[in-house]
Design a protein around this motif. Structure first.
Motif, PDB file in Angstrom:
ATOM      1  N   ARG A  21       0.828  -1.209   0.000  1.00 22.67           N
ATOM      2  CA  ARG A  21       0.000   0.000   0.000  1.00 22.67           C
ATOM      3  C   ARG A  21       0.860   1.256   0.000  1.00 22.67           C
ATOM      4  NH1 ARG A  21      -4.742  -1.650   4.361  1.00 22.67           N
ATOM      5  NH2 ARG A  21      -6.021  -2.775   2.855  1.00 22.67           N
ATOM      6  N   GLU A  69      -6.971  -7.332  -4.754  1.00 23.23           N
ATOM      7  CA  GLU A  69      -6.109  -7.041  -3.614  1.00 23.23           C
ATOM      8  C   GLU A  69      -5.879  -8.354  -2.878  1.00 23.23           C
ATOM      9  OE1 GLU A  69      -6.388  -3.678  -0.317  1.00 23.23           O
ATOM     10  OE2 GLU A  69      -7.749  -5.342   0.124  1.00 23.23           O
ATOM     11  N   LYS A  71      -3.975 -10.117   0.262  1.00 20.84           N
ATOM     12  CA  LYS A  71      -3.362  -9.829   1.559  1.00 20.84           C
ATOM     13  C   LYS A  71      -2.495 -11.023   1.951  1.00 20.84           C
ATOM     14  CE  LYS A  71      -4.986  -8.707   6.230  1.00 20.84           C
ATOM     15  NZ  LYS A  71      -6.190  -8.508   7.048  1.00 20.84           N
ATOM     16  N   GLU A  72      -1.202 -10.752   2.215  1.00 16.29           N
ATOM     17  CA  GLU A  72      -0.264 -11.822   2.558  1.00 16.29           C
ATOM     18  C   GLU A  72       0.413 -11.516   3.889  1.00 16.29           C
ATOM     19  OE1 GLU A  72       1.507 -12.692  -1.886  1.00 16.29           O
ATOM     20  OE2 GLU A  72       2.440 -11.107  -0.697  1.00 16.29           O
ATOM     21  N   LYS A  73       0.642 -12.552   4.678  1.00 18.60           N
ATOM     22  CA  LYS A  73       1.393 -12.407   5.924  1.00 18.60           C
ATOM     23  C   LYS A  73       2.875 -12.419   5.569  1.00 18.60           C
ATOM     24  CE  LYS A  73       1.198 -12.633  10.548  1.00 18.60           C
ATOM     25  NZ  LYS A  73       0.601 -11.632  11.378  1.00 18.60           N
ATOM     26  N   LYS A  74       3.601 -11.386   5.992  1.00 16.84           N
ATOM     27  CA  LYS A  74       5.014 -11.249   5.632  1.00 16.84           C
ATOM     28  C   LYS A  74       5.791 -10.828   6.867  1.00 16.84           C
ATOM     29  CE  LYS A  74       6.984 -10.982   1.435  1.00 16.84           C
ATOM     30  NZ  LYS A  74       7.170 -12.042   0.580  1.00 16.84           N
ATOM     31  N   TYR A  77       3.905  -8.825   9.528  1.00 14.21           N
ATOM     32  CA  TYR A  77       2.979  -7.763   9.119  1.00 14.21           C
ATOM     33  C   TYR A  77       2.234  -8.222   7.865  1.00 14.21           C
ATOM     34  CZ  TYR A  77       6.372  -6.489   5.484  1.00 14.21           C
ATOM     35  OH  TYR A  77       7.215  -6.520   4.406  1.00 14.21           O
ATOM     36  N   TRP A  78       1.170  -7.501   7.527  1.00 12.62           N
ATOM     37  CA  TRP A  78       0.383  -7.812   6.342  1.00 12.62           C
ATOM     38  C   TRP A  78       0.874  -6.984   5.169  1.00 12.62           C
ATOM     39  CZ3 TRP A  78      -2.452 -11.984   6.260  1.00 12.62           C
ATOM     40  CH2 TRP A  78      -2.957 -12.484   7.466  1.00 12.62           C
ATOM     41  N   GLN A  79       1.008  -7.624   4.044  1.00 15.77           N
ATOM     42  CA  GLN A  79       1.413  -6.951   2.813  1.00 15.77           C
ATOM     43  C   GLN A  79       0.298  -7.140   1.782  1.00 15.77           C
ATOM     44  OE1 GLN A  79       5.558  -7.058   1.183  1.00 15.77           O
ATOM     45  NE2 GLN A  79       4.605  -8.564  -0.138  1.00 15.77           N
ATOM     46  N   TYR A  80       0.070  -6.131   0.965  1.00  7.45           N
ATOM     47  CA  TYR A  80      -1.004  -6.170  -0.022  1.00  7.45           C
ATOM     48  C   TYR A  80      -0.428  -6.106  -1.429  1.00  7.45           C
ATOM     49  CZ  TYR A  80      -3.927  -5.246   4.005  1.00  7.45           C
ATOM     50  OH  TYR A  80      -4.547  -5.333   5.216  1.00  7.45           O
ATOM     51  N   ARG A  81      -0.992  -6.934  -2.304  1.00 10.44           N
ATOM     52  CA  ARG A  81      -0.603  -6.950  -3.722  1.00 10.44           C
ATOM     53  C   ARG A  81      -1.795  -6.476  -4.538  1.00 10.44           C
ATOM     54  NH1 ARG A  81       3.602  -9.917  -5.463  1.00 10.44           N
ATOM     55  NH2 ARG A  81       4.762 -10.990  -3.852  1.00 10.44           N
TER      56      ARG A  81
END
Length: 177
Positions: A21, A69, A71-74, A77-81
């Motif tokens: 984001r 969108e 949402k991935e756990k990274k 924290y959460w990351q959005y593609r």
């Protein structure tokens, strides 16, 4: 109204996929600052320039099914593609948007790290100030990022290279939105 939505879809489509984001916010802000016709208003926030309008527009586009969108756990924290869906591509087909230099700029920006784009966007946010004051703002407001003078010089050089790409488009007179 839908032209502004189409510009955002076009930006993500041109970049292929935007991960994060924060990165998406910085890419659109930088494109706007180098004179591409994005309408979203930005203010300075924790991670540099931020647009609530852009956040809402992205949410709308996801809800309409034009953007995907993920949402991935990274690493805690959460990351959005973000990517454009088939419906989004069809929507783009209904709106003529031709900004070839923007495509080049977006692909280039998307290859940069979010950290570097945060620096570039912060420098651009304070572009009405002399470079020494910009550096002071960056080193104060972004102290946790530990930016160096060399990175500041890289940011200015990068901004110049993006502006050159934008000027080429304007000179060719091919921007239609």
């Amino acid at each position: 109204m839908f032209k502004d939505h189409a510009k955002i879809i076009h930006a993500i489509f041109s970049a292929g996929e935007i991960v994060g984001r924060k990165k998406l916010q910085k890419i659109i802000f930088i494109a706007k600052k180098i004179s591409f016709p994005f309408q979203e208003k930005f203010q300075f926030h924790f991670y540099g320039p931020y647009s609530e309008e852009l956040t809402l527009r992205i949410e709308e586009l996801c809800n309409m099914g034009y953007l995907d969108e993920v949402k991935e756990k990274k690493a805690g924290y959460w990351q959005y593609r973000y990517s454009v869906t088939e419906s989004g591509k069809e929507f783009l087909g209904l709106h003529e948007i031709s900004m070839p230099a923007l495509d080049d700029c977006l692909m280039d920006m998307n290859q940069q790290s979010a950290r570097f784009l945060e620096l570039v966007s912060t420098v651009l946010y304070f572009d009405s100030l002399p470079p020494e004051e910009v550096a002071e703002k960056v080193f104060t407001l972004k102290s946790k990022q530990n930016y160096t003078l060399e990175e500041m010089a890289d940011a200015y050089a990068y901004i110049d290279s993006l502006k050159q790409k934008g000027l080429l488009q304007q000179a060719a007179g091919r921007a239609t939105v």
